[in-house]
Design a protein around this motif. Structure first.
Motif, PDB file in Angstrom:
ATOM      1  N   LEU A   1       0.859  -1.182   0.000  1.00 23.05           N
ATOM      2  CA  LEU A   1       0.000   0.000   0.000  1.00 23.05           C
ATOM      3  C   LEU A   1       0.889   1.225   0.000  1.00 23.05           C
ATOM      4  O   LEU A   1       1.980   1.221   0.590  1.00 23.05           O
ATOM      5  N   MET A   2       0.420   2.288  -0.659  1.00 19.57           N
ATOM      6  CA  MET A   2       1.176   3.538  -0.718  1.00 19.57           C
ATOM      7  C   MET A   2       0.273   4.724  -0.431  1.00 19.57           C
ATOM      8  O   MET A   2      -0.905   4.732  -0.795  1.00 19.57           O
ATOM      9  N   ASP A   3       0.855   5.722   0.206  1.00 19.93           N
ATOM     10  CA  ASP A   3       0.237   7.035   0.379  1.00 19.93           C
ATOM     11  C   ASP A   3       0.631   7.873  -0.838  1.00 19.93           C
ATOM     12  O   ASP A   3       1.818   8.097  -1.087  1.00 19.93           O
ATOM     13  N   ILE A   4      -0.368   8.326  -1.630  1.00 18.67           N
ATOM     14  CA  ILE A   4      -0.072   9.117  -2.829  1.00 18.67           C
ATOM     15  C   ILE A   4      -0.612  10.537  -2.695  1.00 18.67           C
ATOM     16  O   ILE A   4      -0.994  11.162  -3.683  1.00 18.67           O
ATOM     17  N   SER A   5      -0.660  11.049  -1.460  1.00 18.85           N
ATOM     18  CA  SER A   5      -1.143  12.416  -1.261  1.00 18.85           C
ATOM     19  C   SER A   5      -0.277  13.415  -2.014  1.00 18.85           C
ATOM     20  O   SER A   5      -0.761  14.471  -2.434  1.00 18.85           O
ATOM     21  N   ASP A   6       1.004  13.106  -2.199  1.00 21.10           N
ATOM     22  CA  ASP A   6       1.869  13.845  -3.117  1.00 21.10           C
ATOM     23  C   ASP A   6       2.121  12.907  -4.295  1.00 21.10           C
ATOM     24  O   ASP A   6       2.956  12.003  -4.204  1.00 21.10           O
ATOM     25  N   PRO A   7       1.387  13.061  -5.414  1.00 21.27           N
ATOM     26  CA  PRO A   7       1.441  12.066  -6.490  1.00 21.27           C
ATOM     27  C   PRO A   7       2.836  11.824  -7.055  1.00 21.27           C
ATOM     28  O   PRO A   7       3.126  10.719  -7.522  1.00 21.27           O
ATOM     29  N   ALA A   8       3.690  12.838  -7.012  1.00 23.56           N
ATOM     30  CA  ALA A   8       5.039  12.680  -7.560  1.00 23.56           C
ATOM     31  C   ALA A   8       5.986  11.990  -6.590  1.00 23.56           C
ATOM     32  O   ALA A   8       7.104  11.632  -6.971  1.00 23.56           O
TER      33      ALA A   8
END
Length: 469
Positions: free
Chosen positions: A268-275
């Motif tokens: 699982l990943m946190d993509i709150s900052d997509p880059a």
């Protein structure tokens, strides 16, 4: 075959050097007038299915592959009244405004395999995983040992569905086996997560370690300036011994969440900052041969991972292989952010055993958008299409199916459904060798899904849904 038309200046004021004279003029577009299906006539023979289905599934249409798209069909994406079908040779745009009579609008011949794709407004992002001599659409294949070979992401403008334009190409390490669209939060950029794997010290553009993904940033007002912006290392400790990159990533932008199927690891990943995605949880299952793809439930309370046992080239849906190898694994999700955990709930495997001459594997699928419920439709190569109820994550079960006879009774041949997705009232299945199939689900438990409509749908970029949307 016609080349792409001249670029519209108001759309794209500048292009990177090297694409103007090469890639832009090399794309071959074949319109419906050349290779599309014949226009229906009043006395046309009604469609007859060549498949077996459960009582709650109807096979309503098939569009065979053309001579241009004679390689394997792969993934699908959807926009408005159109389905876009990937192929190792390029992609096809279908008009599905009448799902029981789909029509080919255009075919873009631009080989590179495997043709995984996403659509964003007027743009199509296309994955190239087999090296070509250059980024030109007509460039010949070259060995993986060629340092000048091109692999990565191609960008097309499909604002004119009959005449797509090739506008950019971005090279990525180890190419792009799959790709995933992540919309930028500013509304001005797209991010494309590029998954690839299998590095080798002899491959100049794909050397180990390769514990990363590539991220391409696309400015929406000038997509020709698409560029690589980050290569985050997801496994700084090397991950599972079998992990040399990711196979596929599914994102749930509304929840700033992503799930990666990464060969020997599920993450699982946190993509709150997509880059700059951040890995928050890793799970392993020694029963899994190859973590292949992922799908969240609508409430993000669970995730389905698939196991591509046999690499998509073996008969794995047999009694001998059993119900837990080559299966889906359902995990419940608890917590948020850095405290997120995944807990194993159960496996799901086809109980419709296939023969030892039928390539069958857990492959790509999507939710059937019944609000408040958890239903899934999934491709299984020659296992056909399975409709799954996993409202009880510990006891998933098949409630519907579509299944063809073996392609060959004597030989193991690659074929069947690569991807099966629910979109605006129908299931669309990309058959590797037989073209595009359209299915209608008539199960009353699924009727509410017909009230959920999308303007655009990329199955690996999950939207949330509710009735009337």
């Amino acid at each position: 075959m016609a080349s792409s038309p001249a670029r519209p200046q108001q759309r794209r004021p500048s292009y990177r050097q090297g694409l103007i004279g090469v890639a832009l003029t090399a794309v071959a577009v074949v319109t419906v007038g050349l290779l599309g299906p014949a226009t229906a006539t009043a006395d046309e023979t009604p469609f007859e299915s060549d498949a077996q289905t459960s009582a709650n599934v109807s096979h309503v249409a098939n569009v065979p592959k053309s001579e241009v798209m004679d390689d394997y069909n792969s993934d699908l994406a959807f926009t408005g009244d159109y389905a876009i079908g990937g192929n190792y040779n390029g992609f096809v745009i279908y008009d599905v405004s009448d799902p029981e009579d789909p029509q080919i609008v255009s075919e873009v011949l631009c080989p590179g395999g495997q043709g995984d794709l996403s659509v964003s407004g007027d743009l199509v992002y296309f994955a190239v995983d087999y090296p070509r001599a250059s980024d030109e659409c007509g460039a010949p294949a070259v060995p993986t040992t060629d340092p000048n070979g091109f692999e990565g992401v191609r960008v097309f403008d499909i604002s004119d569905k009959a005449n797509p334009e090739y506008v950019a190409a971005v090279r990525t390490d180890c190419g792009s086996h799959t790709l995933t669209l992540v919309p930028g939060k500013d509304g001005e950029h797209d991010y494309v997560y590029v998954s690839s794997y299998s590095p080798n010290a002899n491959f100049p553009n794909c050397r180990p370690p390769h514990d990363k993904i590539s991220i391409v940033e696309v400015p929406l007002d000038d997509p020709a300036e698409a560029a690589l912006v980050n290569e985050p290392v997801l496994f700084p400790d090397g991950g599972n011994a079998r992990t040399t990159g990711c196979h596929d990533i599914t994102v749930y932008p509304e929840n700033d969440l992503a799930a990666g199927a990464c060969m020997g690891d599920g993450i699982l990943m946190d993509i709150s900052d997509p880059a700059h995605p951040v890995v928050t949880e890793v799970v392993r299952d020694e029963n899994f041969a190859f973590w292949h793809s992922a799908t969240f439930t609508n409430d993000a309370g669970a995730v389905i991972f698939t196991d591509e046992l046999g690499g998509g080239g073996a008969a794995t849906c047999t009694e001998e292989i059993g119900p837990e190898r080559g299966a889906n694994a359902i995990y419940t999700i608890e917590g948020e952010g850095a405290d997120t955990t995944m807990e194993f709930a159960s496996y799901y495997k086809l109980e419709r055993h296939q023969g030892d001459r039928q390539v069958c594997v857990a492959h790509n699928g999507s939710l059937i958008p019944v609000p408040g419920q958890d239903y899934f439709v999934q491709a299984w190569y020659q296992g056909g299409v399975s409709v799954i109820d996993f409202n009880d994550p510990k006891n998933p079960k098949e409630i519907g199916y579509f299944d063809r006879a073996p392609i060959d009774d004597d030989r193991l041949i690659l074929g069947g459904s690569w991807s099966a997705y629910y979109y605006n009232g129908h299931v669309y299945s990309s058959d590797i060798t037989r073209g595009l199939d359209v299915l209608k689900l008539t199960d009353p438990r699924l009727r509410a899904a017909e009230r959920v409509t999308y303007d655009e749908f990329n199955p690996q970029t999950q939207p949330s849904y509710r009735p009337g949307r």
